[in-house]
Every structure is written in structure tokens, then in C-alpha cells.
Write a protein that holds these residues in place. Sequence first.
Motif, PDB file in Angstrom:
ATOM      1  N   GLN A 145      -6.482   5.355  -1.453  1.00 16.80           N
ATOM      2  CA  GLN A 145      -5.787   4.074  -1.449  1.00 16.80           C
ATOM      3  C   GLN A 145      -6.497   3.072  -2.351  1.00 16.80           C
ATOM      4  O   GLN A 145      -5.862   2.338  -3.119  1.00 16.80           O
ATOM      5  CB  GLN A 145      -5.726   3.553  -0.014  1.00 16.80           C
ATOM      6  CG  GLN A 145      -4.938   2.276   0.193  1.00 16.80           C
ATOM      7  CD  GLN A 145      -4.973   1.847   1.656  1.00 16.80           C
ATOM      8  OE1 GLN A 145      -5.401   2.606   2.522  1.00 16.80           O
ATOM      9  NE2 GLN A 145      -4.510   0.636   1.925  1.00 16.80           N
ATOM     10  N   GLU A 176       0.796  -1.217   0.000  1.00 18.79           N
ATOM     11  CA  GLU A 176       0.000   0.000   0.000  1.00 18.79           C
ATOM     12  C   GLU A 176       0.837   1.280   0.000  1.00 18.79           C
ATOM     13  O   GLU A 176       0.413   2.291  -0.550  1.00 18.79           O
ATOM     14  CB  GLU A 176      -0.940   0.005   1.213  1.00 18.79           C
ATOM     15  CG  GLU A 176      -1.940  -1.147   1.215  1.00 18.79           C
ATOM     16  CD  GLU A 176      -2.752  -1.185  -0.060  1.00 18.79           C
ATOM     17  OE1 GLU A 176      -3.173  -0.108  -0.533  1.00 18.79           O
ATOM     18  OE2 GLU A 176      -2.954  -2.284  -0.605  1.00 18.79           O
ATOM     19  N   ILE A 186      -1.360   6.326   5.181  1.00 21.72           N
ATOM     20  CA  ILE A 186      -1.813   5.001   4.741  1.00 21.72           C
ATOM     21  C   ILE A 186      -1.408   3.948   5.760  1.00 21.72           C
ATOM     22  O   ILE A 186      -2.193   3.069   6.126  1.00 21.72           O
ATOM     23  CB  ILE A 186      -1.228   4.672   3.354  1.00 21.72           C
ATOM     24  CG1 ILE A 186      -1.899   5.545   2.283  1.00 21.72           C
ATOM     25  CG2 ILE A 186      -1.414   3.188   3.024  1.00 21.72           C
ATOM     26  CD1 ILE A 186      -1.293   5.394   0.902  1.00 21.72           C
ATOM     27  N   GLN A 208      -8.121   6.708   2.714  1.00 23.07           N
ATOM     28  CA  GLN A 208      -8.423   5.319   2.404  1.00 23.07           C
ATOM     29  C   GLN A 208      -9.077   5.170   1.030  1.00 23.07           C
ATOM     30  O   GLN A 208      -8.791   4.213   0.301  1.00 23.07           O
ATOM     31  CB  GLN A 208      -9.341   4.725   3.484  1.00 23.07           C
ATOM     32  CG  GLN A 208      -8.641   4.519   4.821  1.00 23.07           C
ATOM     33  CD  GLN A 208      -9.513   3.776   5.827  1.00 23.07           C
ATOM     34  OE1 GLN A 208     -10.675   3.485   5.562  1.00 23.07           O
ATOM     35  NE2 GLN A 208      -8.934   3.480   6.982  1.00 23.07           N
TER      36      GLN A 208
END
Length: 527
Positions: free
Chosen positions: A420, A317, A361, A417
Amino acid sequence: MTTTRYQILDLEAFGLHPWEKTPLGPFCEWTTPLSCWVRFILISASPTILLWGPERTLLFNDAYARSLGPRYHEILGKPFAEVAAPVWHRLSEYVEDAFSGKSGVVDDTELPTWRSGYTETGYYSFTYTPLFHPEQQSGPIGAICVLTDRTAKVAYKKRLARELDALHEVYEHAPGFIAMAEGAEHRFTFANAAYRQLVGRQDLIGKTVAEVMPEIVRQGFVDILDRVFTTGVPFVGRGLPIEFQNQPGEPPVRNYIDTIYHPVRDGDGNIVGLFAEGHDVTEQVKAQALASKLQAQLLRVSRSTAMESFGSAVAHEINQPLAATVNYLALARKMVGKADPDELSAVIGRAYDATMRAGDILRRLRNLTSTGSSSPQPTDLMRTVLEAITLVRMADPNMSVVTTSLHSAIVMADGVQIQQVVVNLLKNAQEAMSEFAHPEVEISITKTDAFATVRFEDRGPGIPQERMADLFEWFVTTKTQGSGIGLPISKRIIEAHSGRLWAENGSTGAVFAFTLPLANEDLKPNG
């Protein structure tokens, strides 16, 4: 149906019998003791017979005459050995006992009857008593026998016995163990094959539980049987450990049983015995113990795997924002001494922002994997998507992203998020089109009354149909170097926001889409 009638055998009818043709002689010449005993039996309500003299001459009252039917007058006054010839081998010993001065009780003996006009078998219990002359010192001069007709009860008992035998035959082959005991001592009356195998003994019938298996007395099982017999309250046990000493001198064998002990009552409601039924669950208990042990081992392995997976997820990530940081810093290095300070400062600022995004993240991924929750707030979805596109383009300038129908939408979401998720989906599309000359992804944002939908469609080969079912499973990937964690994490993020993420094949390639709930129109986005 007609009933055969005969004259009641009272004293008058008795006197009219042709006694002169019998060993007793004319009725009027009988001795006083004989006359008194005849009067006694004639007024008795119970079937009663009187045997008199050396010939054991048979006399009886009306209650007994009814069992003989209309032919009773043919039998009255004959020697008893002649009348009872078919069963004399069984009755002679009682007759001789009585005439030798002994008395006794006999239960449920078989005697012929003719109450229906033909010979039938009846069952009687009776007492026999010798009779002595009141004025002479000699042996018995006769014997009196009082009978109780037990024919119906014996037939009932025989029927029950047949039914019980049939039931025992079924019980004998039952897969579970079954045993029955009677009395407060718990004396075995039945034990099927499964029970005998469980306890390791064959000779049980007629013996008490404590006598056959003293080892279970120490384990408290006889106390349980006593309590059920005394209180009438059934006992149910599951997975009970019980040890049997199958061979003397050898260690006891431990088994585990599911069982019920239930009281057995007679017709008056009195507890007369116990019924035990159950199953040997030793193998199941051992299997459960083994499964628990393996589960504990698996849990330790899973924890180790989870730590490895978390490390992989972190690397996966934050790779994109760190790659952008590297590119920004590489550009800044080239610009040192050549570019305007403000431009250089802007590039370094973008590198700083990308690095901070990697930190965000990491922090949110940790929170998500530990609690599965997020911190949604009013977020400009279009701006979030465009920033993610910029981040992907910086990491791979060759990536072509076409935006169509980007409707403005304020959603309740954690912006970092959602970025992400967008980066993950774009990166997957990029890798799917790695062998294509012109990789391109089309993105659109649409709205309904309650949700906003973001849709990604690439120009790649599409998703194999056989992979659709497990596409969002952990560690499942169609890529050679894939980790199989990007899509599961993305799905978890979207579902944590009360949205939905799915995949399908479109007209040009693979399609991924997700929904997010719209925020209240009065709320303003942060940032």
C-alpha cells in the motif's frame, strides 16, 4: 561614652533634702501619714510618685528619680503642676480625679524625662489611687501613682505600626485580594482595594466578617475561618464558588476565587488573627467552562470529520487495486471466445487477486486507524515492491519504473500494508510527472546492519521548500485534486512497523524513502 552618676535617693538622702524651702516644711516636722507613705515609696522597686497636700507637692522614689537624671533634686518637693507644666493639660484630670477620691489606670501616656541630661519623651502606664487620713473623716490628703516605663515597647509598637503602614501601602495596590482580621470574631483590620472590589463593600475596618457579609456565613466560609483560627491549620482553596450580595434586593453575584487563609500568631505563639490572600479567577473559570464546551463541540465535529476522512482514505487506498481489477476484467472480456482458456483463466485470476487485495487493504486500514497497530511477520521486501510495481503498471501502462540495486531483504512487516505504501508513493510520483513526456521513477533497495531502505526518486519538478514542513500532515496536498491523506497514512504505516518515512529533493526530482527493520536471518518469509 560616660554615664552621668547621681546620689541614690534613699531615706538618708531624702532626709537631707532642703524640705524647709518646700510647702511641706522641715522633714522632722512631717505628719505620721506623710512619713509612712514616704517610707513606702522609697522601698518600692517600681517607679512611684507621691502627691501631697493642697499644692500637690511631688515626692518620688529612686526608681522614678532615674528617669529624671541628675537634676532630680531640683524637681523633688515642687508642686506637680509646675514640674509637669508642658503636659499638665493631659495630666490634670487624673490628678483632680485622685484628689476627689477616684482611682484609675492610664496606658502609654507621654511624659518628659531627663535621664540623659536633656529633655526626652518617655511613655508610661500608671495607676493612681487617693490617700486618706486614717484618723480624720475628710477628703484625700494625697495620691500615690505607680508607673511602668513603656518607652521601649511604645517605640517598638510605633516602628511596627510604621512598617505595617508601609506594608499596607504595598498590599493596597496588590493585584490579588488581601485582608486581615483579628480575634475569634474575625474583625477586619485591613482590606485592600482588590478585596473591597471583590466583596462590593468599602466600610469593612472594625467590623466582623459575619456582620459585613452575612451571605457568606450560609455558604460555610465563616466555618472555615473558625477552623483555621482554632486549629492553626491553613486552608487553601482553588476555584471556590462564592456569592456576594452587593446590593440589597438584587440577585447575588457569583465569583470564583483561589485563596489561602493563614493564622497570625503573636510573640508567644498564640493565634490572634487571620490573613487572607488570593485572586479572583472568575474570568478564568468561565473561560475554562467555555473552552470545555467548545472542546465537546469540536469533538463531535472531529468525529464526523474522522468518519468522512476514513471514507476518503478507503476510497483513496482501494482505488489502485480496483482499477487493476477493472483493467483485468476488461482484458478478459476481450479475450472471451478468442484466447486460450488457460490464458483467460490467468487474467481472471489476476482480477480476483486484485479484488482480494482491495479487501485486505480495507480490513488493514480499518485496523490501523482504530488501533494504530500492524501484524508484522517475515516478508520478502523485494518481492513485495515488485508486486506493487506490477499493480501500478497494470493501472497505468505508461508508468515507467526503473529498478536499481534491488538487494534481497527479509523484513518484519505486513506485506499488504507495505505494498500500500509503495503504491501510494509511485502514484504520487506518477501524478507529479503528469505533464512530463517521459515519466520515470527509479527505485532501489539497500541494507544496513538493522534496516532495509527503499528509495524512490522521480524525474518531476521536486517538492517546494515551503511545503517540506507539513508534507506529512493530514489533508495537506500540492495536487489540485489531491485528498492529502495518502502520505499521512503511509507515514503511519511505516512508523507502526518501527520504521521511518521521509522526503527530500534529489538531483533529478523528489525523493521519498522509508526504512523497515530486518528480520532475524533464521526466519523465512511467508508466501
